[in-house]
Design a protein around this motif. Structure first.
Motif, PDB file in Angstrom:
ATOM      1  N   ALA A 211     -21.729 -15.342  -0.576  1.00 28.28           N
ATOM      2  CA  ALA A 211     -23.214 -15.671  -0.765  1.00 28.28           C
ATOM      3  C   ALA A 211     -23.336 -16.891  -1.639  1.00 28.28           C
ATOM      4  O   ALA A 211     -22.832 -16.867  -2.826  1.00 28.28           O
ATOM      5  CB  ALA A 211     -23.949 -14.571  -1.381  1.00 28.28           C
ATOM      6  N   TRP A 212     -24.061 -17.871  -1.242  1.00 23.22           N
ATOM      7  CA  TRP A 212     -24.277 -19.109  -1.852  1.00 23.22           C
ATOM      8  C   TRP A 212     -25.796 -19.021  -2.366  1.00 23.22           C
ATOM      9  O   TRP A 212     -26.688 -19.000  -1.601  1.00 23.22           O
ATOM     10  CB  TRP A 212     -23.973 -20.431  -0.998  1.00 23.22           C
ATOM     11  CG  TRP A 212     -22.623 -20.660  -0.359  1.00 23.22           C
ATOM     12  CD1 TRP A 212     -21.854 -21.382  -1.016  1.00 23.22           C
ATOM     13  CD2 TRP A 212     -21.942 -19.985   0.606  1.00 23.22           C
ATOM     14  NE1 TRP A 212     -20.520 -21.513  -0.078  1.00 23.22           N
ATOM     15  CE2 TRP A 212     -20.471 -20.333   0.854  1.00 23.22           C
ATOM     16  CE3 TRP A 212     -22.428 -18.705   1.627  1.00 23.22           C
ATOM     17  CZ2 TRP A 212     -19.853 -20.067   1.668  1.00 23.22           C
ATOM     18  CZ3 TRP A 212     -21.515 -18.589   2.723  1.00 23.22           C
ATOM     19  CH2 TRP A 212     -20.184 -18.992   2.781  1.00 23.22           C
ATOM     20  N   GLN A 213     -25.771 -19.431  -3.564  1.00 27.80           N
ATOM     21  CA  GLN A 213     -27.239 -19.496  -4.132  1.00 27.80           C
ATOM     22  C   GLN A 213     -27.794 -20.818  -3.885  1.00 27.80           C
ATOM     23  O   GLN A 213     -27.261 -21.904  -4.388  1.00 27.80           O
ATOM     24  CB  GLN A 213     -27.272 -19.409  -5.577  1.00 27.80           C
ATOM     25  CG  GLN A 213     -28.724 -19.407  -6.305  1.00 27.80           C
ATOM     26  CD  GLN A 213     -28.590 -19.434  -7.954  1.00 27.80           C
ATOM     27  OE1 GLN A 213     -27.937 -18.802  -8.355  1.00 27.80           O
ATOM     28  NE2 GLN A 213     -29.727 -20.001  -8.350  1.00 27.80           N
ATOM     29  N   CYS A 214     -28.803 -20.794  -2.954  1.00 30.06           N
ATOM     30  CA  CYS A 214     -29.229 -22.213  -2.359  1.00 30.06           C
ATOM     31  C   CYS A 214     -30.598 -22.076  -1.777  1.00 30.06           C
ATOM     32  O   CYS A 214     -31.070 -20.707  -1.483  1.00 30.06           O
ATOM     33  CB  CYS A 214     -28.588 -22.948  -1.340  1.00 30.06           C
ATOM     34  SG  CYS A 214     -28.002 -21.780  -0.080  1.00 30.06           S
ATOM     35  N   ASP A 215     -31.265 -22.788  -1.505  1.00 28.91           N
ATOM     36  CA  ASP A 215     -32.656 -22.685  -0.425  1.00 28.91           C
ATOM     37  C   ASP A 215     -32.098 -21.978   0.747  1.00 28.91           C
ATOM     38  O   ASP A 215     -31.290 -22.346   1.340  1.00 28.91           O
ATOM     39  CB  ASP A 215     -32.998 -24.089  -0.393  1.00 28.91           C
ATOM     40  CG  ASP A 215     -34.516 -24.220   0.186  1.00 28.91           C
ATOM     41  OD1 ASP A 215     -34.831 -23.599   1.162  1.00 28.91           O
ATOM     42  OD2 ASP A 215     -35.667 -24.880  -0.632  1.00 28.91           O
ATOM     43  N   LYS A 216     -33.265 -21.031   1.193  1.00 32.58           N
ATOM     44  CA  LYS A 216     -32.934 -20.217   2.334  1.00 32.58           C
ATOM     45  C   LYS A 216     -32.898 -21.277   3.512  1.00 32.58           C
ATOM     46  O   LYS A 216     -32.604 -20.687   4.731  1.00 32.58           O
ATOM     47  CB  LYS A 216     -33.963 -19.258   2.408  1.00 32.58           C
ATOM     48  CG  LYS A 216     -35.392 -19.949   2.508  1.00 32.58           C
ATOM     49  CD  LYS A 216     -36.465 -18.607   2.540  1.00 32.58           C
ATOM     50  CE  LYS A 216     -38.000 -18.992   2.492  1.00 32.58           C
ATOM     51  NZ  LYS A 216     -38.818 -17.869   2.594  1.00 32.58           N
ATOM     52  N   LYS A 217     -33.612 -22.567   3.640  1.00 34.05           N
ATOM     53  CA  LYS A 217     -33.660 -23.214   4.648  1.00 34.05           C
ATOM     54  C   LYS A 217     -32.372 -23.765   5.172  1.00 34.05           C
ATOM     55  O   LYS A 217     -32.020 -24.090   6.472  1.00 34.05           O
ATOM     56  CB  LYS A 217     -34.484 -24.673   4.519  1.00 34.05           C
ATOM     57  CG  LYS A 217     -33.794 -25.623   3.312  1.00 34.05           C
ATOM     58  CD  LYS A 217     -34.776 -26.796   3.291  1.00 34.05           C
ATOM     59  CE  LYS A 217     -34.284 -27.714   2.456  1.00 34.05           C
ATOM     60  NZ  LYS A 217     -35.194 -28.853   1.957  1.00 34.05           N
ATOM     61  N   ASN A 247     -17.107 -23.318   4.331  1.00 28.01           N
ATOM     62  CA  ASN A 247     -17.302 -23.371   2.772  1.00 28.01           C
ATOM     63  C   ASN A 247     -17.819 -24.800   2.538  1.00 28.01           C
ATOM     64  O   ASN A 247     -18.728 -25.000   2.032  1.00 28.01           O
ATOM     65  CB  ASN A 247     -16.249 -23.054   2.082  1.00 28.01           C
ATOM     66  CG  ASN A 247     -16.753 -22.881   0.644  1.00 28.01           C
ATOM     67  OD1 ASN A 247     -17.784 -22.203   0.089  1.00 28.01           O
ATOM     68  ND2 ASN A 247     -15.994 -23.680  -0.404  1.00 28.01           N
ATOM     69  N   GLY A 248     -16.904 -25.779   3.059  1.00 32.98           N
ATOM     70  CA  GLY A 248     -17.237 -27.018   2.813  1.00 32.98           C
ATOM     71  C   GLY A 248     -18.530 -27.795   3.191  1.00 32.98           C
ATOM     72  O   GLY A 248     -19.244 -28.427   2.639  1.00 32.98           O
ATOM     73  N   LYS A 249     -19.139 -27.287   4.369  1.00 30.87           N
ATOM     74  CA  LYS A 249     -20.065 -27.777   5.117  1.00 30.87           C
ATOM     75  C   LYS A 249     -21.343 -27.194   4.272  1.00 30.87           C
ATOM     76  O   LYS A 249     -22.305 -27.870   4.067  1.00 30.87           O
ATOM     77  CB  LYS A 249     -20.047 -27.271   6.605  1.00 30.87           C
ATOM     78  CG  LYS A 249     -19.029 -27.909   7.460  1.00 30.87           C
ATOM     79  CD  LYS A 249     -19.293 -27.521   9.086  1.00 30.87           C
ATOM     80  CE  LYS A 249     -18.259 -28.660   9.763  1.00 30.87           C
ATOM     81  NZ  LYS A 249     -18.485 -28.424  11.118  1.00 30.87           N
ATOM     82  N   ILE A 250     -21.060 -25.869   3.964  1.00 29.00           N
ATOM     83  CA  ILE A 250     -22.255 -25.572   3.406  1.00 29.00           C
ATOM     84  C   ILE A 250     -22.638 -25.857   1.867  1.00 29.00           C
ATOM     85  O   ILE A 250     -23.682 -26.485   1.458  1.00 29.00           O
ATOM     86  CB  ILE A 250     -22.224 -23.793   2.757  1.00 29.00           C
ATOM     87  CG1 ILE A 250     -22.225 -23.190   4.171  1.00 29.00           C
ATOM     88  CG2 ILE A 250     -23.302 -23.203   2.064  1.00 29.00           C
ATOM     89  CD1 ILE A 250     -21.931 -21.668   4.354  1.00 29.00           C
ATOM     90  N   LEU A 253     -24.215 -29.238   2.486  1.00 26.67           N
ATOM     91  CA  LEU A 253     -25.649 -29.157   2.851  1.00 26.67           C
ATOM     92  C   LEU A 253     -26.293 -28.780   1.442  1.00 26.67           C
ATOM     93  O   LEU A 253     -27.674 -29.164   1.123  1.00 26.67           O
ATOM     94  CB  LEU A 253     -25.802 -27.987   3.790  1.00 26.67           C
ATOM     95  CG  LEU A 253     -25.578 -28.224   5.372  1.00 26.67           C
ATOM     96  CD1 LEU A 253     -25.707 -26.774   6.037  1.00 26.67           C
ATOM     97  CD2 LEU A 253     -26.337 -29.305   5.852  1.00 26.67           C
ATOM     98  N   ILE A 254     -25.943 -27.847   0.716  1.00 23.55           N
ATOM     99  CA  ILE A 254     -26.480 -27.670  -0.804  1.00 23.55           C
ATOM    100  C   ILE A 254     -26.533 -28.774  -1.394  1.00 23.55           C
ATOM    101  O   ILE A 254     -27.711 -29.121  -2.305  1.00 23.55           O
ATOM    102  CB  ILE A 254     -25.586 -26.684  -1.449  1.00 23.55           C
ATOM    103  CG1 ILE A 254     -25.758 -25.364  -0.662  1.00 23.55           C
ATOM    104  CG2 ILE A 254     -26.023 -26.497  -2.843  1.00 23.55           C
ATOM    105  CD1 ILE A 254     -24.607 -24.207  -1.310  1.00 23.55           C
ATOM    106  N   GLU A 255     -25.497 -29.858  -1.560  1.00 23.04           N
ATOM    107  CA  GLU A 255     -25.709 -30.911  -2.600  1.00 23.04           C
ATOM    108  C   GLU A 255     -26.946 -31.935  -1.926  1.00 23.04           C
ATOM    109  O   GLU A 255     -27.542 -32.597  -2.613  1.00 23.04           O
ATOM    110  CB  GLU A 255     -24.150 -31.740  -2.164  1.00 23.04           C
ATOM    111  CG  GLU A 255     -24.192 -33.027  -3.122  1.00 23.04           C
ATOM    112  CD  GLU A 255     -24.181 -32.383  -4.692  1.00 23.04           C
ATOM    113  OE1 GLU A 255     -24.616 -33.296  -5.397  1.00 23.04           O
ATOM    114  OE2 GLU A 255     -23.943 -31.400  -5.077  1.00 23.04           O
ATOM    115  N   ILE A 256     -26.986 -32.098  -0.439  1.00 25.22           N
ATOM    116  CA  ILE A 256     -27.753 -32.861   0.157  1.00 25.22           C
ATOM    117  C   ILE A 256     -29.403 -32.286  -0.336  1.00 25.22           C
ATOM    118  O   ILE A 256     -30.089 -33.176  -0.435  1.00 25.22           O
ATOM    119  CB  ILE A 256     -27.625 -32.873   1.736  1.00 25.22           C
ATOM    120  CG1 ILE A 256     -26.288 -33.791   1.987  1.00 25.22           C
ATOM    121  CG2 ILE A 256     -28.745 -33.581   2.469  1.00 25.22           C
ATOM    122  CD1 ILE A 256     -25.988 -33.602   3.335  1.00 25.22           C
TER     123      ILE A 256
END
Length: 260
Positions: A211-217, A247-250, A253-256
């Motif tokens: 699970a990655w902590q990030c915006d649900k969008k 994993n790399g793609k997520i 996206l989180i960084e962006i």
């Protein structure tokens, strides 16, 4: 850049021509059934330890483009299991319906059958890990066979550090795996571990991988990115290469999302 292991693997894998497969089919009913179109594929193993420790692993499928592959390995070489895993991965590249560990385990099952037919006891590394440390006693020779824990294997490609003790009241995007059909669920929740338990009431072999902590969008962005892989709802089918890239793609996206 290719590694020494990749180069070693390349020297041990061979394309099989139809004529070779036809010759083998005379002594192997399963290969013959593939040639006759009665089955789509088969896995085979050939070895004779009285002469050498060479083992031939064979995959044959009903295909004009890729009829068959063979891997020749010496059982005593250091990279035996790593190269066999690479061979299993190569097979999944030409038949994307297959899953890499299932292919590997098929060959491992055949290997253990061969050993036990020759009065050699086998025990897997997974079994040893489950039972803890101990002394193996057997009147015959014992071979320790390398196997992989399915869930740990897939988590390792997601760089999973923590998947249980997640903070509460935070948004997470998660990925789960159905171990029965190797489909993957991309979803979002504040309580991924609870979501895992609720899904298990219908699909007992569903496990949370990460699970990655990030915006649900980001969940919707991933669904759009992997639209061609969708099999139903939030469930997707990936080949091994695609899975290793998730994993790399997520993380990108989180960084962006953070920089907007």
């Amino acid at each position: 850049m290719r590694t020494d292991l990749n180069n070693e693997f390349d020297s041990k894998i061979f394309n099989l021509e139809f004529e070779t497969i036809r010759q083998w089919a005379k002594d192997n009913l399963e290969i013959g059934n593939v040639l006759r179109g009665l089955t789509n594929e088969c896995f085979a193993l050939s070895a004779n330890f009285e002469q050498s420790y060479e083992i031939q692993f064979v995959y044959v499928q009903f295909s004009d483009e890729h009829p068959g592959y063979m891997l020749e390995l010496n059982f005593k070489e250091n990279n035996f299991y790593n190269i066999l895993l690479l061979f299993s991965l190569e097979i999944t590249k030409i038949n994307k319906k297959l899953e890499v560990l299932s292919v590997y385990n098929t060959f491992i099952h055949q290997l253990r059958t061969f050993f036990e037919a020759n009065d050699i006891m086998t025990v897997t590394t997974s079994a040893l890990q489950r039972s803890g440390k101990g002394i193996l006693i057997s009147p015959s020779e014992i071979e320790i066979i390398k196997t992989y824990d399915q869930v740990k294997f897939y988590r390792s490609f997601l760089a999973t550090e923590n998947y249980k003790n997640l903070a509460t009241d935070l948004e997470y995007v998660y990925i789960m795996m159905n171990c029965d059909d190797f489909t993957f669920k991309i979803g979002q929740s504040k309580t991924p571990t609870y979501r895992e338990r609720t899904l298990r009431s219908k699909e007992p072999n569903v496990v949370l991988l990460k699970a990655w902590q990030c915006d649900k969008k980001i969940e919707k962005e991933l669904h759009k990115m992997y639209q061609k892989n969708r099999v139903r709802g939030e469930w997707f089918k990936f080949d091994f290469g695609e899975f290793c890239e998730i994993n790399g793609k997520i993380l990108r996206l989180i960084e962006i999302s953070k920089n907007k």
